[in-house]
Design a protein around this motif. Sequence first.
Motif, mmCIF file in Angstrom:
data_model
loop_
_atom_site.group_PDB
_atom_site.id
_atom_site.type_symbol
_atom_site.label_atom_id
_atom_site.label_comp_id
_atom_site.label_asym_id
_atom_site.label_seq_id
_atom_site.Cartn_x
_atom_site.Cartn_y
_atom_site.Cartn_z
ATOM 1 N N ILE A 138 3.264 -8.512 2.138
ATOM 2 C CA ILE A 138 4.644 -8.298 1.708
ATOM 3 C C ILE A 138 4.677 -7.429 0.451
ATOM 4 C CG2 ILE A 138 6.773 -9.411 0.969
ATOM 5 C CD1 ILE A 138 5.901 -9.827 3.943
ATOM 6 N N SER A 139 3.807 -7.715 -0.496
ATOM 7 C CA SER A 139 3.749 -6.908 -1.724
ATOM 8 C C SER A 139 3.385 -5.467 -1.411
ATOM 9 C CB SER A 139 2.736 -7.512 -2.701
ATOM 10 O OG SER A 139 3.139 -8.803 -3.118
ATOM 11 N N PHE A 140 2.456 -5.287 -0.484
ATOM 12 C CA PHE A 140 2.044 -3.946 -0.053
ATOM 13 C C PHE A 140 3.241 -3.178 0.502
ATOM 14 C CE2 PHE A 140 0.524 -1.017 3.171
ATOM 15 C CZ PHE A 140 -0.593 -0.428 2.606
ATOM 16 N N LEU A 141 3.986 -3.805 1.403
ATOM 17 C CA LEU A 141 5.145 -3.142 2.003
ATOM 18 C C LEU A 141 6.201 -2.826 0.953
ATOM 19 C CD1 LEU A 141 5.547 -5.293 5.245
ATOM 20 C CD2 LEU A 141 4.634 -2.963 5.105
ATOM 21 N N GLU A 142 6.467 -3.766 0.089
ATOM 22 C CA GLU A 142 7.495 -3.553 -0.929
ATOM 23 C C GLU A 142 7.095 -2.446 -1.894
ATOM 24 O OE1 GLU A 142 8.015 -7.502 -2.433
ATOM 25 O OE2 GLU A 142 9.556 -8.004 -0.946
ATOM 26 N N ASP A 143 5.808 -2.370 -2.227
ATOM 27 C CA ASP A 143 5.345 -1.288 -3.095
ATOM 28 C C ASP A 143 5.532 0.075 -2.428
ATOM 29 O OD1 ASP A 143 4.664 -3.084 -5.058
ATOM 30 O OD2 ASP A 143 2.515 -3.041 -4.649
ATOM 31 N N ALA A 144 5.530 0.080 -1.094
ATOM 32 C CA ALA A 144 5.728 1.324 -0.343
ATOM 33 C C ALA A 144 7.209 1.599 -0.082
ATOM 34 C CB ALA A 144 4.974 1.259 0.977
ATOM 35 N N GLY A 145 8.087 0.763 -0.622
ATOM 36 C CA GLY A 145 9.514 0.990 -0.476
ATOM 37 C C GLY A 145 10.131 0.369 0.764
ATOM 38 N N ILE A 146 9.415 -0.551 1.428
ATOM 39 C CA ILE A 146 9.924 -1.209 2.629
ATOM 40 C C ILE A 146 10.658 -2.490 2.224
ATOM 41 C CG2 ILE A 146 9.323 -2.217 4.855
ATOM 42 C CD1 ILE A 146 8.728 0.803 4.604
ATOM 43 N N ASP A 147 11.852 -2.665 2.728
ATOM 44 C CA ASP A 147 12.652 -3.860 2.447
ATOM 45 C C ASP A 147 12.266 -4.957 3.442
ATOM 46 O OD1 ASP A 147 14.539 -5.700 1.700
ATOM 47 O OD2 ASP A 147 16.261 -4.592 2.467
ATOM 48 N N VAL A 148 11.672 -6.016 2.930
ATOM 49 C CA VAL A 148 11.224 -7.124 3.781
ATOM 50 C C VAL A 148 12.226 -8.265 3.657
ATOM 51 C CG1 VAL A 148 9.371 -8.725 4.328
ATOM 52 C CG2 VAL A 148 8.825 -6.433 3.472
ATOM 53 N N LEU A 149 12.831 -8.620 4.782
ATOM 54 C CA LEU A 149 13.877 -9.635 4.788
ATOM 55 C C LEU A 149 13.306 -11.050 4.762
ATOM 56 C CD1 LEU A 149 16.973 -10.015 5.045
ATOM 57 C CD2 LEU A 149 16.644 -10.068 7.521
ATOM 58 N N GLY A 150 12.177 -11.237 5.436
ATOM 59 C CA GLY A 150 11.616 -12.578 5.500
ATOM 60 C C GLY A 150 10.198 -12.576 6.014
ATOM 61 N N LEU A 151 9.502 -13.666 5.739
ATOM 62 C CA LEU A 151 8.102 -13.840 6.138
ATOM 63 C C LEU A 151 7.903 -15.250 6.666
ATOM 64 C CD1 LEU A 151 4.949 -13.295 6.082
ATOM 65 C CD2 LEU A 151 5.026 -14.129 3.715
ATOM 66 N N ILE A 152 7.161 -15.358 7.765
ATOM 67 C CA ILE A 152 6.644 -16.648 8.208
ATOM 68 C C ILE A 152 5.146 -16.495 8.401
ATOM 69 C CG2 ILE A 152 6.564 -18.305 10.099
ATOM 70 C CD1 ILE A 152 9.515 -18.075 10.390
ATOM 71 N N SER A 153 4.381 -17.376 7.771
ATOM 72 C CA SER A 153 2.918 -17.385 7.881
ATOM 73 C C SER A 153 2.499 -18.504 8.823
ATOM 74 C CB SER A 153 2.280 -17.605 6.507
ATOM 75 O OG SER A 153 2.647 -16.592 5.605
ATOM 76 N N HIS A 154 1.605 -18.198 9.746
ATOM 77 C CA HIS A 154 1.201 -19.185 10.746
ATOM 78 C C HIS A 154 -0.146 -19.841 10.449
ATOM 79 C CE1 HIS A 154 4.476 -18.896 13.747
ATOM 80 N NE2 HIS A 154 4.691 -17.766 13.103
ATOM 81 N N ASP A 155 -0.738 -19.507 9.325
ATOM 82 C CA ASP A 155 -1.874 -20.265 8.790
ATOM 83 C C ASP A 155 -3.081 -20.346 9.712
ATOM 84 O OD1 ASP A 155 -0.559 -20.901 6.323
ATOM 85 O OD2 ASP A 155 0.591 -22.426 7.382
ATOM 86 N N LEU A 156 -3.329 -19.281 10.489
ATOM 87 C CA LEU A 156 -4.569 -19.237 11.263
ATOM 88 C C LEU A 156 -5.692 -18.829 10.329
ATOM 89 C CD1 LEU A 156 -3.431 -17.571 14.618
ATOM 90 C CD2 LEU A 156 -3.482 -19.983 13.980
ATOM 91 N N GLU A 157 -6.742 -19.604 10.296
ATOM 92 C CA GLU A 157 -7.760 -19.439 9.268
ATOM 93 C C GLU A 157 -8.762 -18.336 9.561
ATOM 94 O OE1 GLU A 157 -9.477 -23.281 8.725
ATOM 95 O OE2 GLU A 157 -7.722 -24.082 7.664
ATOM 96 N N THR A 158 -8.852 -17.886 10.817
ATOM 97 C CA THR A 158 -9.845 -16.869 11.165
ATOM 98 C C THR A 158 -9.265 -15.844 12.131
ATOM 99 O OG1 THR A 158 -10.692 -18.046 13.121
ATOM 100 C CG2 THR A 158 -11.697 -18.592 10.987
ATOM 101 N N ALA A 159 -9.934 -14.694 12.211
ATOM 102 C CA ALA A 159 -9.574 -13.684 13.197
ATOM 103 C C ALA A 159 -9.836 -14.190 14.607
ATOM 104 C CB ALA A 159 -10.364 -12.398 12.939
ATOM 105 N N ALA A 160 -10.878 -15.007 14.770
ATOM 106 C CA ALA A 160 -11.194 -15.543 16.096
ATOM 107 C C ALA A 160 -10.039 -16.373 16.643
ATOM 108 C CB ALA A 160 -12.465 -16.378 16.023
ATOM 109 N N LEU A 161 -9.400 -17.150 15.785
ATOM 110 C CA LEU A 161 -8.255 -17.947 16.224
ATOM 111 C C LEU A 161 -7.091 -17.041 16.615
ATOM 112 C CD1 LEU A 161 -8.322 -20.831 13.590
ATOM 113 C CD2 LEU A 161 -8.840 -21.020 16.042
#
Length: 237
Positions: free
Chosen positions: A136-159
Amino acid sequence: MHTLGFLYPGLGAEDDYPYMDSLLGDDISLALVHTSVGVDAHEVDALIDIGKSERLAEGATALASAQPHSVMWACTSGSFVYGLEGARAQAQGVEDIINVPTSSTSLAFVEALQYLGLSPVAVAATYPDPVSQRFISFLEDAGIDVLGLISHDLETAALAGGLSQAEVVQLALSNNPPEAQAVLLPDTAMHTARYIPEIEEALSKPVLTANQVTLWQALRLANLPVPSVPQLGALFA
């Protein structure tokens, strides 16, 4: 023949690339090299390690034999954890080795959103929240307006790579506020390429997925026209 090169960390959804290759014309081929991975963990320190210059340099050297016309570091988290300027420097480091235009998945998300003029956007992330917040910080630094975030807490790329089509669609639907003009799914380890039409139909709006935007940016960096490929959604309309 135009060859597009991809540096892909470890294993996950790398079979998205042969599928996307099959949707393009006979004059384009995709070459993928797996970069090394230390610990498969959606943790900031582990992701910084995945994207370190030594791993990317080794992959770039291996990819050079394919003589690509452009190269993408096909990893979202392993680029955005470095921040916007850090991701640009990371891509430049690969470009200095392989001497063709180079970018990364995180930077491709920014380019695609700016190209389509979509704002604000929502993010449905596979990652735990501390990692997602970096995106989110990355996008906002690039000027992208982020309305919302949901994190799904998958601990690995394999999951993430093990999610079924139905689970990926539900993940996208988990953060689809009416005001958002697009939903972002930012994990290259998650299979999405085959599911984009179904996701967009469920969302009733464009979806940008990690492997989709990575291919799109690879085409643009190689000065190739982006073909009309309905199977890859609004970005390829």
